[in-house]
Design a protein around this motif. Structure first.
Motif, mmCIF file in Angstrom:
data_model
loop_
_atom_site.group_PDB
_atom_site.id
_atom_site.type_symbol
_atom_site.label_atom_id
_atom_site.label_comp_id
_atom_site.label_asym_id
_atom_site.label_seq_id
_atom_site.Cartn_x
_atom_site.Cartn_y
_atom_site.Cartn_z
ATOM 1 N N ASP A 235 0.885 -1.164 0.000
ATOM 2 C CA ASP A 235 0.000 0.000 0.000
ATOM 3 C C ASP A 235 0.921 1.211 0.000
ATOM 4 O O ASP A 235 1.749 1.347 -0.892
ATOM 5 N N HIS A 236 0.809 2.100 0.990
ATOM 6 C CA HIS A 236 1.810 3.157 1.121
ATOM 7 C C HIS A 236 3.142 2.532 1.506
ATOM 8 O O HIS A 236 4.193 2.860 0.965
ATOM 9 N N GLY A 237 3.082 1.603 2.460
ATOM 10 C CA GLY A 237 4.211 0.758 2.812
ATOM 11 C C GLY A 237 3.797 -0.686 2.620
ATOM 12 O O GLY A 237 2.928 -0.993 1.809
ATOM 13 N N VAL A 238 4.420 -1.586 3.389
ATOM 14 C CA VAL A 238 4.046 -2.998 3.356
ATOM 15 C C VAL A 238 3.115 -3.269 4.533
ATOM 16 O O VAL A 238 3.552 -3.215 5.688
ATOM 17 N N PRO A 239 1.830 -3.529 4.296
ATOM 18 C CA PRO A 239 0.911 -3.782 5.415
ATOM 19 C C PRO A 239 1.315 -5.039 6.191
ATOM 20 O O PRO A 239 1.638 -6.070 5.606
ATOM 21 N N GLN A 259 3.858 -0.848 7.222
ATOM 22 C CA GLN A 259 2.588 -0.175 7.504
ATOM 23 C C GLN A 259 1.875 -1.019 8.560
ATOM 24 O O GLN A 259 1.141 -1.943 8.244
ATOM 25 N N GLY A 260 2.164 -0.695 9.831
ATOM 26 C CA GLY A 260 1.721 -1.544 10.920
ATOM 27 C C GLY A 260 0.647 -0.921 11.784
ATOM 28 O O GLY A 260 0.206 0.210 11.553
ATOM 29 N N PRO A 261 0.208 -1.656 12.816
ATOM 30 C CA PRO A 261 -0.849 -1.162 13.694
ATOM 31 C C PRO A 261 -0.454 0.136 14.407
ATOM 32 O O PRO A 261 0.669 0.263 14.898
ATOM 33 N N ASP A 262 -1.383 1.079 14.450
ATOM 34 C CA ASP A 262 -1.213 2.337 15.175
ATOM 35 C C ASP A 262 -1.865 2.179 16.548
ATOM 36 O O ASP A 262 -3.053 1.856 16.645
ATOM 37 N N GLY A 266 -5.701 2.150 15.906
ATOM 38 C CA GLY A 266 -5.967 0.786 15.478
ATOM 39 C C GLY A 266 -5.815 0.585 13.981
ATOM 40 O O GLY A 266 -5.870 -0.546 13.491
ATOM 41 N N GLU A 267 -5.611 1.667 13.241
ATOM 42 C CA GLU A 267 -5.426 1.568 11.802
ATOM 43 C C GLU A 267 -3.988 1.174 11.484
ATOM 44 O O GLU A 267 -3.112 1.240 12.347
ATOM 45 N N ARG A 268 -3.745 0.795 10.237
ATOM 46 C CA ARG A 268 -2.383 0.475 9.816
ATOM 47 C C ARG A 268 -1.771 1.702 9.150
ATOM 48 O O ARG A 268 -2.362 2.279 8.217
ATOM 49 N N THR A 269 -0.614 2.095 9.638
ATOM 50 C CA THR A 269 0.023 3.307 9.131
ATOM 51 C C THR A 269 1.534 3.149 9.175
ATOM 52 O O THR A 269 2.066 2.256 9.842
ATOM 53 N N ARG A 296 1.568 -4.330 20.045
ATOM 54 C CA ARG A 296 0.408 -3.535 20.454
ATOM 55 C C ARG A 296 0.160 -2.338 19.544
ATOM 56 O O ARG A 296 -0.920 -1.754 19.562
ATOM 57 N N GLY A 297 1.149 -1.959 18.776
ATOM 58 C CA GLY A 297 0.989 -0.816 17.888
ATOM 59 C C GLY A 297 1.983 0.284 18.201
ATOM 60 O O GLY A 297 2.463 0.421 19.333
ATOM 61 N N SER A 298 2.293 1.072 17.205
ATOM 62 C CA SER A 298 3.257 2.155 17.370
ATOM 63 C C SER A 298 2.540 3.440 17.762
ATOM 64 O O SER A 298 1.393 3.682 17.382
#
Length: 363
Positions: A235-239, A259-262, A266-269, A296-298
């Motif tokens: 996507d923008h990065g690699v999901p 492109q990981g969990p925020d 909770g979205e991928r960014t 857990r997300g960044s």
């Protein structure tokens, strides 16, 4: 690599990297003369040998076959893998401006960029930044220590638009003005042309700036183009999921390209910041070694020194449709903004002297 080796003494680890590993966040200290270039590097060939890593330095991946568990290097060599980590980082983006690819225009994103600027950015030199965001300001702070004459041109109506709100950015602009840094906001560079031995940057709606060096600091993009045709989702990065896995469970991604969990949404960014890259690496490494470690997300966070003024922002700092508590002292200057969702703090901005910010960091 360290995490994998700690978990599995017998794992065969291969590293393919076009560059020797270095800490990009250390480059400003090299620019300012506070550390030598040797202290920028974080994984020497000797250290990689200690880890028993087959290091293919100076090599680049041409293509990846996701379902076939193999990759091909530039030059044709093929490598098979059981698990793969994509940690290709990001590259600087140059704005589409006539003359942007001329001499004395630098991105300041690699060690080689830094070497070029160190040789030229001496006291009194006129240095202009295209872009007034986080990356540009890290470099600006270093060159302010050197004694360069600095100008910042930002297309948005404030500096640091993805880190600070308008009110706190105004305090930063005031400090810069007092330090002798010229700030131009709400204007776009339309052309760069030679001007004797210097550069003339022409601005939208008239006006110009003359510079001896130009730093292009218009942002970065994930290095994922080489994955075309690999079968790996991009996507923008690699999901990636909450274990840093891509759409193939034996392929992981980490750092600026992931492109990981925020944590906040909770979205991928993509969070192209060092703390996220470190956390990604540890989680991906543990899972590649057979572990079951969730992520857990960044957290979106930025900490920045602007010519002695400390600026920090975390989480959902914009405060949209949330309760906000704000304290402002323009004289000191101090700016504190706390954002709450119910009784839980979900974002913050702190601007002020170092001793104030270090105390509030622990919040």
């Amino acid at each position: 690599m360290e995490t994998i080796r700690a978990a599995d003494a017998g794992a065969r680890i291969t590293l393919v990297s076009e560059e020797q590993a270095y800490a990009r966040m250390a480059l400003p200290y090299f620019l300012s003369g506070e550390v030598p270039e040797s202290q920028v590097y974080i994984a020497t060939p000797e250290y990689l040998k200690e880890l028993r890593v087959d290091a293919r330095l100076g090599k680049r991946v041409a293509s990846v076959d996701g379902p076939g568990r193999s990759l091909t290097l530039v030059g044709g060599e093929k490598l098979d893998f059981d698990t793969l980590l994509i940690a290709t980082g990001s590259s600087a983006v140059r704005p589409s401006v006539p003359g942007i690819d001329g001499k004395e225009i630098y991105n300041l994103w690699t060690v080689e960029d830094a070497r070029q600027v160190v040789a030229r950015a001496v006291k009194g030199k006129r240095v202009t930044f295209i872009g007034g965001g986080f990356i540009g300001f890290i470099v600006l702070n270093a060159l302010h220590k050197v004694g360069c004459n600095l100008t910042v041109i930002e297309v948005e109506n404030q500096v640091l638009p993805r880190m600070l709100d308008a009110e706190s950015a105004q305090l930063v602009a005031g400090v810069l003005a007092r330090k002798g840094v010229r700030v131009v906001t709400g204007r776009r560079v339309t052309e760069i042309e030679p001007n004797g031995g210097a550069k003339m940057l022409r601005l939208e709606r008239g006006g110009s700036v003359v510079a001896d060096l130009v730093i292009s600091a218009a942002g970065v993009r994930p290095n994922v183009a080489f994955l075309a045709g690999s079968g790996i989702s991009v996507d923008h990065g690699v999901p990636v999921d909450d274990h840093l896995r891509t759409n193939y469970p034996w392929i992981y991604a980490a750092g600026d390209c992931a492109q990981g969990p925020d944590f906040s949404t909770g979205e991928r960014t993509v969070h192209a910041i060092q703390p996220t890259a470190v956390d990604h690496g540890r989680v991906a490494g543990a899972n590649m070694a057979g572990g079951d470690v969730p992520y857990r997300g960044s957290l979106s966070m930025n900490v920045l020194d602007v010519c002695g003024l400390q600026c920090v922002s975390y989480g959902l700092w914009k405060g949209e449709k949330r309760r906000v508590i704000r304290t402002v002292n323009a004289e000191r200057p101090v700016y504190r903004k706390l954002v709450f969702d119910g009784d839980r703090m979900v974002g913050a901005i702190f601007v002020g002297p170092a001793k104030d910010i270090m105390m509030l960091n622990d919040v």
